[in-house]
Design a protein around this motif. Sequence first.
Motif, PDB file in Angstrom:
ATOM      1  N   LYS A 133       0.820  -1.217   0.000  1.00  0.00           N
ATOM      2  CA  LYS A 133       0.000   0.000   0.000  1.00  0.00           C
ATOM      3  C   LYS A 133       0.850   1.263   0.000  1.00  0.00           C
ATOM      4  CE  LYS A 133      -4.053   2.126   0.652  1.00  0.00           C
ATOM      5  NZ  LYS A 133      -5.162   2.107  -0.312  1.00  0.00           N
ATOM      6  N   ASP A 134       1.950   1.260   0.760  1.00  0.00           N
ATOM      7  CA  ASP A 134       2.756   2.465   0.890  1.00  0.00           C
ATOM      8  C   ASP A 134       3.778   2.630  -0.224  1.00  0.00           C
ATOM      9  OD1 ASP A 134       4.159   0.233   1.750  1.00  0.00           O
ATOM     10  OD2 ASP A 134       5.333   1.346   3.235  1.00  0.00           O
ATOM     11  N   LEU A 135       3.878   1.636  -1.114  1.00  0.00           N
ATOM     12  CA  LEU A 135       4.856   1.713  -2.201  1.00  0.00           C
ATOM     13  C   LEU A 135       4.164   1.893  -3.554  1.00  0.00           C
ATOM     14  CD1 LEU A 135       7.348  -1.080  -1.058  1.00  0.00           C
ATOM     15  CD2 LEU A 135       7.590   1.400  -0.795  1.00  0.00           C
ATOM     16  N   ASP A 136       3.377   0.905  -3.947  1.00  0.00           N
ATOM     17  CA  ASP A 136       2.625   0.970  -5.197  1.00  0.00           C
ATOM     18  C   ASP A 136       1.164   0.687  -4.910  1.00  0.00           C
ATOM     19  OD1 ASP A 136       4.180   1.719  -7.448  1.00  0.00           O
ATOM     20  OD2 ASP A 136       5.309  -0.135  -7.269  1.00  0.00           O
ATOM     21  N   GLY A 137       0.499   1.655  -4.314  1.00  0.00           N
ATOM     22  CA  GLY A 137      -0.845   1.460  -3.804  1.00  0.00           C
ATOM     23  C   GLY A 137      -1.916   1.258  -4.857  1.00  0.00           C
ATOM     24  N   LEU A 138      -1.576   1.432  -6.135  1.00  0.00           N
ATOM     25  CA  LEU A 138      -2.570   1.208  -7.192  1.00  0.00           C
ATOM     26  C   LEU A 138      -2.597  -0.245  -7.654  1.00  0.00           C
ATOM     27  CD1 LEU A 138      -2.024   4.492  -9.212  1.00  0.00           C
ATOM     28  CD2 LEU A 138      -4.052   3.859  -7.888  1.00  0.00           C
ATOM     29  N   GLY A 139      -1.721  -1.081  -7.112  1.00  0.00           N
ATOM     30  CA  GLY A 139      -1.766  -2.512  -7.372  1.00  0.00           C
ATOM     31  C   GLY A 139      -1.867  -2.871  -8.833  1.00  0.00           C
ATOM     32  N   CYS A 140      -2.749  -3.828  -9.160  1.00  0.00           N
ATOM     33  CA  CYS A 140      -2.880  -4.296 -10.534  1.00  0.00           C
ATOM     34  C   CYS A 140      -3.375  -3.198 -11.465  1.00  0.00           C
ATOM     35  CB  CYS A 140      -3.818  -5.501 -10.609  1.00  0.00           C
ATOM     36  SG  CYS A 140      -5.564  -5.097 -10.296  1.00  0.00           S
ATOM     37  N   LEU A 141      -4.117  -2.235 -10.934  1.00  0.00           N
ATOM     38  CA  LEU A 141      -4.643  -1.160 -11.762  1.00  0.00           C
ATOM     39  C   LEU A 141      -3.521  -0.276 -12.293  1.00  0.00           C
ATOM     40  CD1 LEU A 141      -7.069   0.353 -12.906  1.00  0.00           C
ATOM     41  CD2 LEU A 141      -7.275   1.550 -10.715  1.00  0.00           C
ATOM     42  N   GLY A 142      -2.553   0.034 -11.448  1.00  0.00           N
ATOM     43  CA  GLY A 142      -1.422   0.835 -11.896  1.00  0.00           C
ATOM     44  C   GLY A 142      -0.431   0.040 -12.704  1.00  0.00           C
ATOM     45  N   ASP A 143      -0.261  -1.215 -12.338  1.00  0.00           N
ATOM     46  CA  ASP A 143       0.744  -2.044 -13.004  1.00  0.00           C
ATOM     47  C   ASP A 143       0.273  -2.555 -14.357  1.00  0.00           C
ATOM     48  OD1 ASP A 143       3.217  -3.514 -13.173  1.00  0.00           O
ATOM     49  OD2 ASP A 143       2.092  -5.310 -12.681  1.00  0.00           O
ATOM     50  N   MET A 144      -0.976  -3.015 -14.449  1.00  0.00           N
ATOM     51  CA  MET A 144      -1.476  -3.662 -15.659  1.00  0.00           C
ATOM     52  C   MET A 144      -2.625  -2.901 -16.317  1.00  0.00           C
ATOM     53  SD  MET A 144      -1.238  -7.544 -14.197  1.00  0.00           S
ATOM     54  CE  MET A 144      -0.603  -8.249 -15.699  1.00  0.00           C
ATOM     55  N   GLY A 145      -3.500  -2.341 -15.485  1.00  0.00           N
ATOM     56  CA  GLY A 145      -4.583  -1.548 -16.032  1.00  0.00           C
ATOM     57  C   GLY A 145      -4.077  -0.331 -16.792  1.00  0.00           C
ATOM     58  N   TRP A 146      -2.915   0.166 -16.408  1.00  0.00           N
ATOM     59  CA  TRP A 146      -2.291   1.298 -17.120  1.00  0.00           C
ATOM     60  C   TRP A 146      -2.179   1.000 -18.612  1.00  0.00           C
ATOM     61  CZ3 TRP A 146      -0.156   6.097 -15.676  1.00  0.00           C
ATOM     62  CH2 TRP A 146       0.667   6.703 -16.640  1.00  0.00           C
ATOM     63  N   TYR A 147      -1.694  -0.201 -18.948  1.00  0.00           N
ATOM     64  CA  TYR A 147      -1.510  -0.564 -20.352  1.00  0.00           C
ATOM     65  C   TYR A 147      -2.856  -0.654 -21.073  1.00  0.00           C
ATOM     66  CZ  TYR A 147       3.274  -1.898 -19.096  1.00  0.00           C
ATOM     67  OH  TYR A 147       4.571  -1.898 -18.651  1.00  0.00           O
ATOM     68  N   CYS A 148      -3.849  -1.214 -20.402  1.00  0.00           N
ATOM     69  CA  CYS A 148      -5.176  -1.341 -21.012  1.00  0.00           C
ATOM     70  C   CYS A 148      -5.787   0.028 -21.281  1.00  0.00           C
ATOM     71  CB  CYS A 148      -6.099  -2.149 -20.101  1.00  0.00           C
ATOM     72  SG  CYS A 148      -5.555  -3.841 -19.766  1.00  0.00           S
ATOM     73  N   ILE A 149      -5.708   0.903 -20.310  1.00  0.00           N
ATOM     74  CA  ILE A 149      -6.272   2.243 -20.468  1.00  0.00           C
ATOM     75  C   ILE A 149      -5.534   3.017 -21.542  1.00  0.00           C
ATOM     76  CG2 ILE A 149      -6.507   4.472 -19.294  1.00  0.00           C
ATOM     77  CD1 ILE A 149      -7.192   2.827 -16.739  1.00  0.00           C
ATOM     78  N   ARG A 150      -4.216   2.919 -21.571  1.00  0.00           N
ATOM     79  CA  ARG A 150      -3.455   3.605 -22.620  1.00  0.00           C
ATOM     80  C   ARG A 150      -3.866   3.086 -23.992  1.00  0.00           C
ATOM     81  NH1 ARG A 150       1.601   6.067 -23.081  1.00  0.00           N
ATOM     82  NH2 ARG A 150       1.069   7.040 -21.081  1.00  0.00           N
ATOM     83  N   ALA A 151      -4.096   1.764 -24.103  1.00  0.00           N
ATOM     84  CA  ALA A 151      -4.500   1.188 -25.387  1.00  0.00           C
ATOM     85  C   ALA A 151      -5.871   1.695 -25.813  1.00  0.00           C
ATOM     86  CB  ALA A 151      -4.502  -0.336 -25.302  1.00  0.00           C
ATOM     87  N   ILE A 152      -6.783   1.858 -24.860  1.00  0.00           N
ATOM     88  CA  ILE A 152      -8.122   2.378 -25.170  1.00  0.00           C
ATOM     89  C   ILE A 152      -8.026   3.815 -25.667  1.00  0.00           C
ATOM     90  CG2 ILE A 152     -10.314   3.073 -24.134  1.00  0.00           C
ATOM     91  CD1 ILE A 152      -9.969   0.596 -22.247  1.00  0.00           C
TER      92      ILE A 152
END
Length: 359
Positions: free
Chosen positions: A177-196
């Motif tokens: 939580k204190d390091l990469d609190g966006l979890g899968c959304l920041g790590d993997m969802g980022w690519y999906c959203i950028r593609a959209i």
Amino acid sequence: MGDESIGIGILGTAAIARKNIRAIKLARNGLEVVAVGSRSKEKAASYIKEVEGADGALAYGSYEEVLDEPSVQAVYIPLPTSMHLEWVQKAAAKGKHVLLEKPIAMSNEETELMVKACSEAGVQLMDGTMWMHNPRALHMRSVLDDARAVGRLRTVTSSFAFSGSEEFLKGDIRTAKDLDGLGCLGDMGWYCIRAILWAYGWDFPHTVQASPGCSFTASDVPLHISATLLFDGDRTAFFECGFDRAPVQYLEVAGTSGVLRVEDFVIPRSEKTAQFQVRDGAFLADRATRVSQAAEERTVYLDRPQETLMWETFGKCIRAIKAGTSPEEWWPKLAAITNRVVLAVEESARNECRPVKLV
């Protein structure tokens, strides 16, 4: 380092940096890893010995020392998201260009501060979304822009997931939580959203809404997230991402007369070739006893990895700035709008999947 080389400093010894250091070595426009910083000089020195492409780099026991190294002209920051603002601002203050791992920030305010710091310092800011630099993306863009191929775009669907081990879910920074609190959304969802956003020509959604069933880890970071994005013109998009299922990474763009589909849009199965399908608008034939839709497989050939092409693009920006132009505004803009949508989806997921309106 040669007179024409661009010295790259690495802040941290994260696993993802290994692939990027190798990519820098393969670049054809004079990029060179000249310094690696860690929390101890010994750890940095050990890392340099282990990683392909880091040969000859200087080892430093702090990130500040990397920024103070005169041969460093740009830095790669693979640090946890919670540390991005501090080190982007410090790098910009030292006149260092920044290639930043995603997600770039934990809030829109942090994003604005980073973009402002780099703009005022006259340095380039770019995020590490490597698939955009694969020539396959250009070929797919030409298909989407051809009205005869897919027609008017109506729906974009994307999914990126893998099954995290028990060790991963308990100890990886992407689940802290204190390091990469966006979890899968920041790590993997980022690519999906950028593609959209890419598929829709960088139009911005007016509404996002997480889907029921979103889940979070015991440490309260996104474990599985899915969401719908609504665009003007009756266009929609849907994506899902997670650390909780078998690996998948597909992108599908459906229009009124055809479909474009990619089965490995983030990390191609090969560094040498990349494929995608173009399917026509046919459907049922022979009294609806079979599907007659034709699928044409297209192959794009690469002579170096997409990560290397990303770094070469970054290097071109730096050389243009050295020649007297301003930093390219397009790349930080893309990073900022992607991060904004990511955060809106998280807001919806944490608030009973209520719609979030975006301007």
